[in-house]
Design a protein around this motif. Structure first.
Motif: not given
Length: 273
Positions: A118-125, A158-163
């Motif tokens: 899944x890994x969405x919602x700013x987990x990219x950090x 910032x919707x791009x953070x999920x997209x």
């Protein structure tokens, strides 16, 4: 929080034996996002404790059973695959704190092989931490505009953070990146669209990483990279002919072979998608 041990299957075949790739295929864990709806409304602290407690008991049973110190227990039978690292843990995990728990609890503390599913919602950090621990991140879904389900609004200003979350992981140094649809949130037929949207929102595809994220990366995450996921001598002949880049939503599949046998051919039957 644990849905159980599922099977990895192919979508063609006349018998169960022909369709099943591996059973058990993975242990499904949902750390947050859905289990809170259960019963009296459990919180993350209880879910984290319950997940850890169950995993610890199952792992300990494997060691005790093999040492002749515990009777057979069908509840924990499949935990042998977790201990032997032949069965990964596919973790529905999203939001920074929850993914951090996946990394710390399951990978660092318990020594399992979980992958982020899944890994969405700013987990990219957490991308650098994921890479340091040699974990896989299978990211998704992304949707163009489904405000009634809250995906656009939920991500704030910032919707791009999920997209573009998969691009965020990449920019943080994560190399083992794949895509999912979180079906039925997004239909599984739109898997290649997830890769396309990742590229649209910044994912660097110069090394065909989007194609790898649809093929070899998820195969490796499931522990099957030596058998499927790329075209190499000695691997199972699961092949497709496609009209263009698999990460281009305008492309469509023309022919599919499964284990060397033709199972789908648009010259002989109508297109399914």
């Amino acid at each position: 929080n644990m849905g159980g041990f599922g099977m990895l299957v192919k979508t063609a075949g006349e018998t169960v034996e022909e369709m099943v790739v591996r059973a058990p295929g993975s242990l499904k864990v949902a750390q947050a996002g859905n289990p809170e709806r259960y019963g009296f409304g459990v919180g993350r602290a209880m879910m984290n404790w319950n997940t850890r407690d169950t995993l610890e008991k199952g792992i300990q049973w494997v060691h005790d059973y093999r040492a002749g110190k515990a009777p057979f227990n069908p509840m924990y039978e499949n935990f042998t695959g977790l201990v032997d690292k032949t069965v990964p843990v596919s973790v529905h995990t999203q939001i920074y704190q929850v993914v951090m728990q996946t990394i710390l609890m399951q990978k660092r503390d318990l020594g399992l092989d979980p992958f982020i599913d899944h890994g969405t919602f700013d987990t990219w950090r957490l991308g650098a931490e994921v890479e340091k621990r040699e974990m896989f991140a299978i990211i998704g879904p992304r949707a163009i505009d489904v405000p009634t389900r809250g995906f656009i609004n939920w991500s704030g200003s910032n919707p791009e953070r999920i997209q573009g979350c998969v691009a965020g992981y990449q920019q943080m140094g994560t190399t083992r990146l794949g895509f999912n649809t979180d079906s039925p949130v997004i239909p599984q037929e739109e898997l290649q669209l997830q890769a396309a949207m990742g590229v649209r929102y910044g994912f660097d595809n110069k090394n065909m990483d989007a194609v790898r994220g649809l093929t070899i990366v998820p195969a490796m995450a499931c522990g099957l990279g030596d058998a499927i996921g790329s075209i190499e001598v000695g691997k199972i002949a699961d092949l497709i002919v496609i009209t263009g880049d698999p990460a281009d939503p305008r492309s469509h599949v023309k022919h599919v072979w499964q284990s060397g046998e033709s199972v789908y051919d648009t010259q002989e039957e109508s297109r399914l998608w």
